[in-house]
Design an enzyme around this catalytic site. Structure first.
Site, short mmCIF file in Angstrom:
data_model
loop_
_atom_site.label_atom_id
_atom_site.label_comp_id
_atom_site.label_asym_id
_atom_site.label_seq_id
_atom_site.Cartn_x
_atom_site.Cartn_y
_atom_site.Cartn_z
N HIS A 297 2.10 -16.09 -4.62
CA HIS A 297 2.44 -14.77 -5.15
C HIS A 297 3.13 -13.87 -4.13
CE1 HIS A 297 -1.25 -13.51 -3.08
NE2 HIS A 297 -0.92 -12.25 -3.30
N ASP A 298 2.83 -14.01 -2.85
CA ASP A 298 3.41 -13.13 -1.83
C ASP A 298 4.52 -13.81 -1.02
OD1 ASP A 298 2.18 -10.73 -2.28
OD2 ASP A 298 0.58 -11.03 -0.81
N LYS B 13 7.40 -12.00 0.77
CA LYS B 13 7.21 -11.22 2.00
C LYS B 13 7.85 -11.87 3.21
CE LYS B 13 3.13 -8.60 0.59
NZ LYS B 13 1.71 -8.30 0.82
N HIS C 284 9.49 -7.67 -2.60
CA HIS C 284 8.95 -9.01 -2.29
C HIS C 284 8.64 -9.82 -3.53
CE1 HIS C 284 4.88 -7.33 -3.02
NE2 HIS C 284 4.51 -8.58 -3.19
N HIS D 140 3.10 -9.85 -10.56
CA HIS D 140 1.71 -9.57 -10.18
C HIS D 140 1.48 -8.14 -9.73
CE1 HIS D 140 3.44 -10.64 -6.23
NE2 HIS D 140 2.46 -9.94 -5.70
N HIS D 141 2.55 -7.33 -9.57
CA HIS D 141 2.38 -5.92 -9.24
C HIS D 141 2.74 -4.99 -10.41
CE1 HIS D 141 1.05 -5.96 -5.13
NE2 HIS D 141 1.99 -6.81 -4.78
N ASP E 183 -5.69 -10.52 -6.66
CA ASP E 183 -4.99 -10.01 -5.48
C ASP E 183 -5.61 -8.70 -5.01
OD1 ASP E 183 -3.00 -9.69 -3.50
OD2 ASP E 183 -1.67 -8.66 -4.89
#
Length: 272
Positions: free
Chosen positions: A129-130, A133, A158, A182-183, A211
């Site tokens: 998911h990240d 970044k 990201h 996811h954000h 998260d």
């Protein structure tokens, strides 16, 4: 109803998560035009009637073996999983964060009634998911104080960047929604696409809870870790605005049953 075999084949091959299913067309027409139409529809093989059962089984076994190999030999996926680990090691505060998010997301999905490949997708999406970044400058990613508005704009890139990284994967259609969304917030004030409620993909709504929890209960450069009861209270306060209330309730029950301790006790490796 109303579809012939060619139409069914074309729909399968156009589907983002079913396109790798091998299709054998069994036809009474052994002519060039029919085979061309079948190839255009995406058929993997053809057998003319009358069917020899032994031949059909043999061809099916070959196609299924090839599909299994294709699923295993996605070298790009191995590289990207490695990159996800590299992204974490840029920040000692978040080492194993993505791994835990994947595990928490998988358990939320299991409790929600998902199983099999759907749980694998949740785990993979959580792990990755990240990944975007990797493109965030270290002075922003590791900043010990609050981010400025301009820095937040960079940080918010990201999630779409992560989707771009993973898009070439053959299996990407399964977990790209988790990476990109996811954000998002349940009330529509999240990013990058300002989706709201059920418009946010199911996997992304689950991963968002996982998260947030893991971020709250672990040390970060800009704050100390929260106690579990504090983190649960914050999640519940954000139910219906930031997170899907159904998954907040479900996750709360899982935490109260000892899920956090079970995840912490598991071996942290990408292979599981």
């Amino acid at each position: 109803p109303g579809l012939d075999g060619l139409a069914v084949c074309a729909r399968l091959k156009a589907h983002p998560t079913r396109r790798l299913i091998p299709v054998v067309l069994v036809t009474a027409f052994d002519d060039r035009e029919t085979k061309l139409r079948g190839l255009e529809a995406g058929a993997d093989d053809f057998i003319s009637r009358p069917v020899d059962a032994s031949e059909l089984r043999a061809r099916a076994r070959v196609l299924l073996r090839d599909r299994a190999l294709n699923l295993r030999l996605d070298g790009a996926e191995t590289i990207i999983l490695t990159l996800a680990r590299v992204v974490e090691t840029r920040d000692l505060y978040t080492v194993h964060h993505s791994e835990r998010v994947g595990r928490f997301a998988r358990e939320i999905g299991r409790a929600h009634g998902l199983h099999g490949d759907d749980l694998t997708v949740l785990y993979q999406g959580g792990v990755l998911h990240d990944i975007g970044k990797a493109f965030i400058p270290s002075d922003i990613l590791l900043k010990s104080g609050p981010l400025t508005d301009a820095e937040w704009e960079v940080m918010r890139t990201h999630s779409p960047q992560g989707a771009v990284i993973c898009e070439p994967l053959r299996s990407a259609a399964f977990f790209l929604p988790v990476i990109r969304h996811h954000h998002e917030r349940f009330d529509g004030r999240g990013y990058p696409d300002h989706l709201a409620g059920a418009d946010i993909p199911l996997g992304a709504r689950i991963a968002a809870v996982a998260d947030a929890w893991d971020a709250m209960v672990n040390e970060r450069p800009y704050r100390t870790a929260l106690e579990h009861d504090q983190a649960l209270r914050r999640l519940r306060e954000g139910a219906g605005t930031q997170w899907d209330p159904a998954f907040i309730q479900l996750f709360g029950e899982l935490i109260e049953s000892g899920l956090a301790d079970r995840v912490a006790a598991e071996a942290l490796s990408f292979g599981r």
